[in-house]
Design an enzyme around this catalytic site. Sequence first.
Site, short mmCIF file in Angstrom:
data_model
loop_
_atom_site.label_atom_id
_atom_site.label_comp_id
_atom_site.label_asym_id
_atom_site.label_seq_id
_atom_site.Cartn_x
_atom_site.Cartn_y
_atom_site.Cartn_z
CG HIS B 6 -2.00 1.04 1.21
ND1 HIS B 6 -3.01 1.08 2.15
CD2 HIS B 6 -2.24 2.08 0.38
CE1 HIS B 6 -3.80 2.12 1.91
NE2 HIS B 6 -3.36 2.74 0.85
CG HIS B 8 -1.78 5.85 -2.34
ND1 HIS B 8 -2.43 5.01 -3.22
CD2 HIS B 8 -2.36 5.65 -1.13
CE1 HIS B 8 -3.38 4.36 -2.56
NE2 HIS B 8 -3.35 4.72 -1.29
NE ARG B 71 -2.20 13.60 -2.62
CZ ARG B 71 -1.94 14.87 -2.44
NH1 ARG B 71 -1.40 15.58 -3.42
NH2 ARG B 71 -2.18 15.45 -1.29
CB ALA B 72 -5.94 7.02 -2.65
CB SER B 73 -6.55 12.10 -1.35
OG SER B 73 -5.29 12.67 -1.70
CG HIS B 178 -7.71 3.53 -1.27
ND1 HIS B 178 -8.05 4.81 -0.88
CD2 HIS B 178 -6.55 3.25 -0.63
CE1 HIS B 178 -7.14 5.27 -0.05
NE2 HIS B 178 -6.22 4.35 0.13
CD GLU B 284 -2.86 5.20 4.47
OE1 GLU B 284 -2.82 4.69 5.60
OE2 GLU B 284 -3.73 6.03 4.14
#
Lengths: 337, 337
Positions: B6, B8, B71-73, B178, B284
């Site tokens: 995990h 990003h 990047r997840a966000s 996610h 993360e």
Amino acid sequence: MIIDCHGHYTTAPRGLQAFRDGQIAGLTELSAPRTKGPLAIPDEEIRESLEGAQLKLQRERGSDVTIFSPRASAMAHHVGDATTSLHWSQHCNDLIHRVCALYPANFVGVCQLPQTPSDPLANCIQELERCVNELEFVGCNLNPDPSGGHWTAPPLTDRYWYPFYEKMVELDVPAMVHVSASCNANFHTTGAHYLNADTTAFMQFIQGDLFKDFPALRFVIPHGGGAVPYHWGRFRGLAQDMKRPPLEEMMRGHLFFDTCVYHQPGVDLLLRLVPIDNILFGSEMVGAVRGIDPGTGHYFDDTRRYVDRAPGLTDADRQKVFEGNARKVYPRLNPLV
Amino acid sequence: MIIDCHGHYTTAPRGLQAFRDGQIAGLTELSAPRTKGPLAIPDEEIRESLEGAQLKLQRERGSDVTIFSPRASAMAHHVGDATTSLHWSQHCNDLIHRVCALYPANFVGVCQLPQTPSDPLANCIQELERCVNELEFVGCNLNPDPSGGHWTAPPLTDRYWYPFYEKMVELDVPAMVHVSASCNANFHTTGAHYLNADTTAFMQFIQGDLFKDFPALRFVIPHGGGAVPYHWGRFRGLAQDMKRPPLEEMMRGHLFFDTCVYHQPGVDLLLRLVPIDNILFGSEMVGAVRGIDPGTGHYFDDTRRYVDRAPGLTDADRQKVFEGNARKVYPRLNPLV
């Protein structure tokens, strides 16, 4: 004395649901008068609904008093309008009052609020006053998402909620942050929506300055604080990164978690990490999980066993969790039990 | 070998965000052509963005390979339309591919999907095929809430998702569940929305029969499974009350939690309760929490330390968590590292 801060009247006589069914059916009859209508439930049915359930379990598990409120999943603030919610809440609260009058040593009342999505909180203020001043209730359940899983209300730190908080402080009563049933297919009510709301509320309190504006305001976050204790390091780190106060400081005198965590390792984690002054005994019985754990032979929600067996907990700490903290968070308990 | 499942690309060169800013600004120019546009980032900037961050931390903390995704966000699937999301996802994925080409021993790619609320998943299927077949990616990040906190998509067990699952199974790749940034003021992105999504997805999988329909389908639920391990008794009890399979049986071969839990007691709880075959090492990093825990003097997100110190974990179990399980969940890793 053992005070269970989290019990809902999930076993209410069928007449209550019959009233609600009729009320919902009536919503389509737009020309019908908006009367509250009667709720006729004899004392005998109330006794029957409790004797074989909450009262039996209190005796068997050795708890004394339950802070008792209407069934949370049935609040359903998204149904109908403000009048619908007011009538429904008043009937539910009056029924809790009757329970407390029949068994004053076993139950103390906490009220449902007549919330409605997007509406101001005037109705809620009036109903809180009525329940506290006339019915001797000691607190309320505040729904941070009256839409039922669509999360359309502003965060709990928003000024939208302030008039209600002013009344809470004036009456010296806390609120349990408690959502109702989810009408969003994504969220199972007791397996996702409840826990998500707990986590969400806690993070809102980290972000906001609510307790600067209301130094005497108190909330109970149920279900052991949602995901928070398991992610205690994450929340500590987020608060630090955001230049917010340490969690213990933010919570002190303001935020309390109950012990509605249905296995020993979870309760151990909670009691080890969260300041003991911020933990109230709760079981949520008869509630979300009704079965027996095949691994222990005991009910999942018999949380007294977990607190009794938690390692490293002193007798003084256990007394706080079982009784002392509840008497501080709900001071109106003290003249009653 | 230690595989971090995990990571990003949170440190991507500024050119990426500049592209995105331009893309979003262009959304208001309705007559402008919908071209993808170039993304010009020199290799040197990519190297700089990683050398002092992820690569340095890999060395310092002793992990070897990071399963790396955009990047997840920043996925922000609610912005614009399907074309917006496709162009943005392709650029983000191409950049991950360049990272993996520059550092093939350190990074393996996982793709962002061009999801759009309410749209069918055809674009996602094509992008997954491109990333797996052409760019050697080993998995994808699937957003259960492309609306960004309004939760308007159907549950992950709904047939809406089935065409995409068919492609995942055909390509033999898992998805990490996610969400992206929250645009609902109730939900702090990393402090509430992420954890809520994890809990929500797990409960959806309890309720549904998805793995009967897809016996080879695999999901990673990040952030240590949200609230699930802390409430393991609640979920066991709910599954039992609902006559659903035991959690271990439901999860076997299908659901995996990472170790993104930022303190020792949380990781201990996870490793003690959840079957060891269902846990993948993850950190993360560089991600949600970037500070140092004043209680330990180490970074909150240095999760290797917690796994190293977890009591009762055998060497064989630790090897599964660090490497063996990841090789089973992401079989396309094996020819690469």
